[in-house]
Design a protein around this motif. Structure first.
Motif, mmCIF file in Angstrom:
data_model
loop_
_atom_site.group_PDB
_atom_site.id
_atom_site.type_symbol
_atom_site.label_atom_id
_atom_site.label_comp_id
_atom_site.label_asym_id
_atom_site.label_seq_id
_atom_site.Cartn_x
_atom_site.Cartn_y
_atom_site.Cartn_z
ATOM 1 N N TYR A 126 -8.363 5.478 -10.325
ATOM 2 C CA TYR A 126 -7.615 6.683 -9.943
ATOM 3 C C TYR A 126 -8.571 7.864 -9.994
ATOM 4 O O TYR A 126 -9.168 8.136 -11.031
ATOM 5 C CB TYR A 126 -6.469 6.838 -10.936
ATOM 6 N N ILE A 127 -8.735 8.538 -8.864
ATOM 7 C CA ILE A 127 -9.741 9.597 -8.817
ATOM 8 C C ILE A 127 -9.141 10.940 -9.230
ATOM 9 O O ILE A 127 -9.569 11.547 -10.195
ATOM 10 C CB ILE A 127 -10.386 9.692 -7.416
ATOM 11 N N SER A 128 -8.147 11.408 -8.501
ATOM 12 C CA SER A 128 -7.632 12.748 -8.803
ATOM 13 C C SER A 128 -6.331 12.961 -8.067
ATOM 14 O O SER A 128 -5.965 12.182 -7.198
ATOM 15 C CB SER A 128 -8.637 13.814 -8.343
ATOM 16 N N ILE A 186 0.840 -1.206 0.000
ATOM 17 C CA ILE A 186 0.000 0.000 0.000
ATOM 18 C C ILE A 186 0.874 1.254 0.000
ATOM 19 O O ILE A 186 0.652 2.201 -0.770
ATOM 20 C CB ILE A 186 -0.943 -0.009 1.230
ATOM 21 N N GLU A 187 1.886 1.248 0.838
ATOM 22 C CA GLU A 187 2.797 2.396 0.937
ATOM 23 C C GLU A 187 3.526 2.640 -0.387
ATOM 24 O O GLU A 187 3.665 3.788 -0.830
ATOM 25 C CB GLU A 187 3.811 2.125 2.059
ATOM 26 N N ALA A 188 3.977 1.556 -1.020
ATOM 27 C CA ALA A 188 4.691 1.688 -2.300
ATOM 28 C C ALA A 188 3.787 2.262 -3.381
ATOM 29 O O ALA A 188 4.205 3.128 -4.169
ATOM 30 C CB ALA A 188 5.250 0.333 -2.742
ATOM 31 N N GLY A 222 -3.213 -8.939 -10.702
ATOM 32 C CA GLY A 222 -3.539 -9.728 -9.518
ATOM 33 C C GLY A 222 -3.830 -8.865 -8.313
ATOM 34 O O GLY A 222 -4.101 -9.363 -7.218
ATOM 35 N N LEU A 223 -3.800 -7.561 -8.503
ATOM 36 C CA LEU A 223 -3.981 -6.592 -7.426
ATOM 37 C C LEU A 223 -4.757 -5.438 -8.034
ATOM 38 O O LEU A 223 -4.510 -5.058 -9.180
ATOM 39 C CB LEU A 223 -2.588 -6.119 -6.997
ATOM 40 N N ARG A 224 -5.730 -4.888 -7.309
ATOM 41 C CA ARG A 224 -6.372 -3.660 -7.804
ATOM 42 C C ARG A 224 -6.485 -2.661 -6.663
ATOM 43 O O ARG A 224 -6.663 -3.034 -5.501
ATOM 44 C CB ARG A 224 -7.727 -3.942 -8.442
ATOM 45 N N TYR A 225 -6.344 -1.393 -7.017
ATOM 46 C CA TYR A 225 -6.343 -0.367 -5.988
ATOM 47 C C TYR A 225 -7.171 0.840 -6.420
ATOM 48 O O TYR A 225 -7.414 1.058 -7.612
ATOM 49 C CB TYR A 225 -4.913 0.069 -5.650
ATOM 50 N N PHE A 226 -7.605 1.615 -5.417
ATOM 51 C CA PHE A 226 -8.364 2.845 -5.613
ATOM 52 C C PHE A 226 -7.579 3.967 -4.923
ATOM 53 O O PHE A 226 -7.250 3.853 -3.741
ATOM 54 C CB PHE A 226 -9.759 2.723 -4.995
ATOM 55 N N TYR A 227 -7.265 5.018 -5.657
ATOM 56 C CA TYR A 227 -6.428 6.119 -5.144
ATOM 57 C C TYR A 227 -7.205 7.426 -5.239
ATOM 58 O O TYR A 227 -7.792 7.728 -6.281
ATOM 59 C CB TYR A 227 -5.150 6.213 -5.968
ATOM 60 N N ASP A 228 -7.207 8.182 -4.165
ATOM 61 C CA ASP A 228 -7.831 9.503 -4.152
ATOM 62 C C ASP A 228 -6.792 10.528 -3.693
ATOM 63 O O ASP A 228 -6.464 10.616 -2.509
ATOM 64 C CB ASP A 228 -9.041 9.510 -3.217
ATOM 65 N N GLY A 229 -6.285 11.294 -4.619
ATOM 66 C CA GLY A 229 -5.208 12.241 -4.328
ATOM 67 C C GLY A 229 -5.616 13.436 -3.502
ATOM 68 O O GLY A 229 -4.767 14.208 -3.069
ATOM 69 N N ILE A 251 -4.638 5.628 -0.710
ATOM 70 C CA ILE A 251 -5.123 4.328 -1.211
ATOM 71 C C ILE A 251 -6.352 3.997 -0.375
ATOM 72 O O ILE A 251 -6.262 3.591 0.782
ATOM 73 C CB ILE A 251 -4.047 3.228 -1.089
ATOM 74 N N THR A 252 -7.528 4.204 -0.950
ATOM 75 C CA THR A 252 -8.774 4.074 -0.191
ATOM 76 C C THR A 252 -9.292 2.644 -0.169
ATOM 77 O O THR A 252 -10.087 2.279 0.686
ATOM 78 C CB THR A 252 -9.856 4.996 -0.784
ATOM 79 N N GLN A 253 -8.879 1.833 -1.123
ATOM 80 C CA GLN A 253 -9.308 0.427 -1.179
ATOM 81 C C GLN A 253 -8.261 -0.355 -1.965
ATOM 82 O O GLN A 253 -7.739 0.148 -2.965
ATOM 83 C CB GLN A 253 -10.673 0.334 -1.877
ATOM 84 N N ILE A 254 -7.947 -1.556 -1.507
ATOM 85 C CA ILE A 254 -6.983 -2.392 -2.231
ATOM 86 C C ILE A 254 -7.365 -3.851 -2.044
ATOM 87 O O ILE A 254 -7.701 -4.280 -0.936
ATOM 88 C CB ILE A 254 -5.533 -2.102 -1.785
#
Length: 580
Positions: free
Chosen positions: A574-576, A454-456, A482-489, A497-500
């Protein structure tokens, strides 16, 4: 002292071993319909013709002339893979630059390839903030004291400077490169890069004391850092830059950038000339006695071949010959487009000494690709999940690693490791190893706790978007498999990283921050480059022997080429991000 000082400059940057013309694409409109025009632009033979023409014109007008390279000559195509830096040195010598700044890709493999390049070239390489004072004087590949390298002078804490006669005075050229070099390249451990702004400021102060006012900074910092340099350091006459692949010029009417050529900050114009030797910057300048630019006329120019294909943007409608002819004529009448005249000697050198080695690779077909897969480093309105090809590259790494480690959980790759889009049609070995994945990076397996993944991810995205930090360029943006993430800047640092989730047993499951997972990345990313330093918290890392990144992709498309074209899970949400 005379009142005005004229200068003519030709400039290129980020050529990445593109010695032959590169594919380029334009969008034009006619009767409210949009059309795509594709052709080939640039290459060293066409550059040679245009540079010689500009050089001769300056000579006839008794105007001093400079040809400058903004760094990153290395890497990028099969020419570099086959000949390393030897072809680059030979062909650049034929173009006769006055100077080149050291780019990060020059030092991807340490100091030795730079030394070999310096031994071959007839022009200086400038790296005024590259501190070699601690370099082992006895090692092979030593750069310290090389006569073709203008590095950092630790005794004065300023850059070694190229001085040129200039009318009734002198002109100085300072080469400044990325001070975050260790984050994105692989200089030898005894080689350091000192602060770019401090070095420039101190060097300019020293030059002013010597009565030198006409000062060019040849930079490989990227446009954002060039802007910062211009804003913070007074007295820079001109910045000629590279690294960010920025194409300056008013080109919205042909579907390209609409960035002013020679954006000016703090009275310092900044020049960039795109990428891949597709375009050439040409500019005429007038300076006053204290080194300020008082007049500037210039542009970036495509050097376009006559063979242009015209298609309707929706791909389904045919284009009649009258419309095609009209659009091609419109394209060639654009002020940023020149023709395909070339230097015959350079053309012959490329095609007799270097091209034959590449032809065998071009003829080895791996798969048929059913549609275009666009590569973009960052998500956008048109591509909300980002690159269409990078996730397939990550999938190929995952498949390759699974042979060695059946319990692998994910693959993670950075956007900058993929260099071009994947085009519809036959995919050759040359396309993969020469254009799409030209970096022969080893693969590395590692076991790591979820919290560090998550940190990376957040750190790499923050770095790619300059979101509250000084970034290293958009190339760090992460594309997993194999991994999906949601990012809100817009959220605070550490919570973006709001969800992973991880894909296991045919379903998406939340990633547990305190659980160990097994991942695979290129050795470059696994080494913590470009914001991925959290990966250095891995419990263990294990190099995968005899398997590089391009080899993994070649194996994947050779065996599973039929899968490409089917939909992959969207792994990037990726949100913003905040404005820098």
């Amino acid at each position: 002292m005379q009142k005005s000082y004229r200068l003519s400059i030709a400039h290129i940057n980020d050529t990445h071993s593109n010695f032959e013309p590169s594919p380029v694409q334009f969008t034009l409109t006619d009767n409210q319909q949009s059309y795509q025009l594709e052709g080939h632009s640039g290459g060293y033979a066409r550059l040679g013709f245009q540079i010689n023409k500009a050089r001769q014109q300056a000579e006839s007008e008794q105007t001093p002339f400079l040809f400058l390279h903004g760094g990153d000559s290395f890497q990028g195509t099969l020419y570099f893979r086959e000949f390393k830096g030897a072809a680059n040195a030979h062909l650049l010598n034929l173009l006769k630059p006055d100077a080149m700044v050291l780019g990060n890709h020059e030092i991807d493999a340490g100091n030795s390839p730079v030394q070999a390049f310096l031994n071959r070239i007839d022009f200086p390489v400038l790296a005024g903030n590259m501190d070699l004072s601690h370099e082992d004087r006895l090692k092979a590949g030593r750069l310290y004291g090389h006569p073709m390298l203008y590095d950092f002078d630790d005794s004065s804490e300023t850059a070694k400077v190229l001085i040129k006669p200039f009318h009734d005075t002198k002109m100085a050229i300072i080469g400044i490169t990325l001070d975050q070099m260790r984050l994105i390249a692989r200089p030898d451990p005894d080689t350091h890069f000192v602060n770019a702004i401090d070095t420039t400021s101190k060097t300019i102060a020293r030059l002013k004391q010597q009565g030198i006012n006409h000062i060019i900074v040849l930079s490989h910092l990227g446009l954002d850092q060039d802007r910062e340099l211009a804003a913070q350091v007074d007295g820079i006459s001109l910045i000629v830059g590279g690294h960010s692949h920025t194409l300056q010029g008013q080109m919205s009417d042909i579907g390209l950038s609409n960035i002013p050529y020679a954006e000016t900050i703090n009275n310092t114009p900044i020049l960039h000339a795109g990428k891949y030797a597709e375009t050439l910057g040409l500019v005429e300048l007038v300076f006053d006695p204290v080194g300020s630019v008082t007049q500037l006329v210039g542009n970036n120019y495509f050097m376009l071949g006559e063979h242009i294909t015209v298609t309707h943007v929706d791909g389904n409608k045919s284009v009649d010959s009258n419309t095609s002819h009209k659009l091609i004529k419109q394209l060639f009448s654009h002020p940023s487009v020149r023709g395909s005249q070339h230097d015959e000697h350079i053309h012959q050198v490329i095609h007799t000494q270097y091209r034959p080695s590449l032809d065998a690779l071009e003829n080895q077909i791996l798969a048929h690709i059913p549609r275009d897969f666009i590569h973009t480093r960052l998500p956008s309105k048109h591509l909300p999940h980002g690159s269409e090809i990078a996730p397939w590259v990550s999938r190929s790494m995952y498949k390759s690693a699974k042979h060695i480690e059946p319990n692998i959980d994910f693959a993670l790759h950075n956007a900058g490791g993929v260099r071009q889009s994947l085009n519809k049609g036959q995919l050759s070995l040359a396309d993969v190893v020469g254009r799409i994945l030209p970096f022969e990076l080893p693969l590395t397996l590692y076991q790591i706790m979820g919290k560090y993944v998550i940190e990376a991810l957040e750190s790499a995205i923050n770095s790619a978007t300059n979101n509250g930090i000084m970034g290293t360029g958009a190339g760090s943006f992460p594309y997993p498999y194999g991994l999906r993430y949601f990012y809100d800047g817009k959220k605070i640092k550490g919570q973006r990283i709001t969800q992973i989730e991880i894909y296991k047993q045919d379903t998406w499951q939340p990633l547990d921050p305190n659980k160990l997972y097994i991942g695979v990345s290129s050795a470059y990313t696994a080494a913590g480059k470009e914001g991925y330093d959290a990966l250095l918290h891995a419990h263990w890392q294990q190099p995968i022997e005899h398997q590089t990144l391009p080899e993994a992709f070649v194996d994947f498309v050779s065996q599973h080429g039929h899968l490409i074209g089917k939909t992959l899970f969207a792994n990037v949400h990726y949100i913003s991000h905040r404005e820098p």
